[in-house]
Design a protein around this motif. Structure first.
Motif, short mmCIF file in Angstrom:
data_model
loop_
_atom_site.label_atom_id
_atom_site.label_comp_id
_atom_site.label_asym_id
_atom_site.label_seq_id
_atom_site.Cartn_x
_atom_site.Cartn_y
_atom_site.Cartn_z
N VAL A 27 0.97 -1.23 -0.36
CA VAL A 27 0.22 0.02 0.10
C VAL A 27 0.54 1.05 -0.29
O VAL A 27 1.21 1.48 1.04
CB VAL A 27 -0.94 0.05 1.28
CG1 VAL A 27 -1.75 1.61 1.67
CG2 VAL A 27 -2.34 -1.33 1.33
N ASN A 28 0.80 2.73 -0.74
CA ASN A 28 0.73 3.69 -0.89
C ASN A 28 0.13 4.32 -0.72
O ASN A 28 -0.59 4.30 -1.28
CB ASN A 28 2.37 3.42 -2.29
CG ASN A 28 3.83 2.66 -2.53
OD1 ASN A 28 4.03 3.21 -1.46
ND2 ASN A 28 3.53 1.51 -3.35
N VAL A 29 0.35 5.42 -0.36
CA VAL A 29 -0.14 6.88 -0.30
C VAL A 29 0.40 7.70 -1.38
O VAL A 29 1.37 8.23 -1.72
CB VAL A 29 0.29 7.34 1.13
CG1 VAL A 29 -0.47 8.87 0.83
CG2 VAL A 29 -0.37 7.07 2.51
N HIS A 30 -1.23 8.22 -2.27
CA HIS A 30 -0.35 8.82 -3.63
C HIS A 30 -1.68 10.15 -3.14
O HIS A 30 -2.35 10.20 -2.63
CB HIS A 30 -1.12 8.23 -4.84
CG HIS A 30 -0.10 7.07 -5.34
ND1 HIS A 30 1.20 7.17 -5.66
CD2 HIS A 30 -0.34 5.99 -4.39
CE1 HIS A 30 2.00 5.58 -5.84
NE2 HIS A 30 0.56 5.33 -5.04
N VAL A 31 -1.02 11.26 -3.86
CA VAL A 31 -1.88 12.38 -3.73
C VAL A 31 -2.71 13.31 -5.39
O VAL A 31 -2.12 12.36 -6.59
CB VAL A 31 -0.68 13.83 -4.21
CG1 VAL A 31 -1.57 14.87 -3.95
CG2 VAL A 31 0.10 13.52 -2.73
N ARG A 32 -3.72 12.88 -5.51
CA ARG A 32 -4.77 12.95 -6.43
C ARG A 32 -5.32 13.84 -6.21
O ARG A 32 -6.20 14.43 -5.32
CB ARG A 32 -5.63 11.97 -6.28
CG ARG A 32 -4.97 9.86 -6.55
CD ARG A 32 -5.56 8.93 -7.14
NE ARG A 32 -5.24 8.21 -6.94
CZ ARG A 32 -4.42 7.53 -8.44
NH1 ARG A 32 -4.22 8.61 -9.30
NH2 ARG A 32 -4.06 6.75 -8.47
N CYS A 33 -5.81 15.29 -7.27
CA CYS A 33 -6.55 16.00 -7.58
C CYS A 33 -7.93 15.19 -7.46
O CYS A 33 -8.38 14.00 -7.42
CB CYS A 33 -6.58 17.35 -9.15
SG CYS A 33 -7.16 15.80 -10.55
N GLU A 34 -9.18 15.99 -7.30
CA GLU A 34 -10.73 15.75 -7.29
C GLU A 34 -11.18 15.00 -9.12
O GLU A 34 -12.25 13.88 -8.56
CB GLU A 34 -11.38 17.10 -7.07
CG GLU A 34 -11.35 17.67 -5.93
CD GLU A 34 -12.03 18.29 -5.36
OE1 GLU A 34 -13.22 19.12 -6.59
OE2 GLU A 34 -12.03 19.10 -4.79
N GLN A 35 -10.17 15.28 -9.69
CA GLN A 35 -10.62 14.47 -11.41
C GLN A 35 -10.01 12.92 -11.62
O GLN A 35 -10.05 12.07 -11.95
CB GLN A 35 -10.01 15.16 -12.12
CG GLN A 35 -10.75 16.26 -12.40
CD GLN A 35 -12.70 16.73 -12.36
OE1 GLN A 35 -12.86 15.51 -13.73
NE2 GLN A 35 -13.06 17.35 -12.41
N GLY A 36 -8.86 13.15 -10.64
CA GLY A 36 -8.61 11.69 -9.98
C GLY A 36 -7.54 11.99 -10.78
O GLY A 36 -6.18 10.47 -10.81
#
Length: 157
Positions: free
Chosen positions: A126-135
């Protein structure tokens, strides 16, 4: 002049969040809840946290709505509280997982991380990723900070 340098920091969401979870024992209690601990004695045994400090942190997490208490009773013993994560507490998972991910990369034991986090469904890490509201996946250099609805300038001195 850059307005961000003269902003009023009294309404900073990061500062307010750290007032609640910015202390070592608080984050470690949350880690143990996610690892399956729920009882005061379990936290005390695993963490080695002083009892009075542990009690205060658990009380604060309940008051903040991050944990809730449920009653359990061992046969022949009195009823006691156990601590369960709330939806508000589950919203902290990405933040704590981000700390774990950073720690595994930069502060782990020379032999490697003490605990591995895997997706129960497929076994992948499992990794944490930054995403915008559009994915869209967003790189750090592509993040822009702009004034929000509560942005305020410092009062003139």
């Amino acid at each position: 002049m850059d307005a961000r340098l003269d902003r009023d920091m009294s309404n900073c969401s990061i500062a307010r969040t750290l007032e609640v979870v910015g202390e070592k024992w608080t984050i470690l209690i949350l880690r143990e809840v996610w690892y399956g601990s729920s009882r005061f004695g379990d936290f005390e045994r695993v963490l080695g946290c002083p009892r009075n400090l542990l009690a205060a942190r658990l009380r604060m997490l309940v008051e903040e709505g991050i944990l809730a208490t449920e009653t359990y009773k061992e046969p022949g013993a009195r009823s006691r509280p156990k601590y369960v994560i709330t939806p508000k507490g589950m919203d902290l998972v990405p933040a704590v997982m981000g700390l774990l991910q950073w720690g595994d990369r930069y502060r782990a034991d020379p032999e490697g991380p003490a605990v591995l986090t895997r997706h129960r469904g497929c076994g992948a890490h499992v990794n944490v990723h930054v995403r915008c509201e559009q994915g869209h996946s967003v790189r750090e250099e592509d993040i822009e900070s702009v004034p929000g609805p509560a942005f305020r300038m410092k009062a003139a001195e």
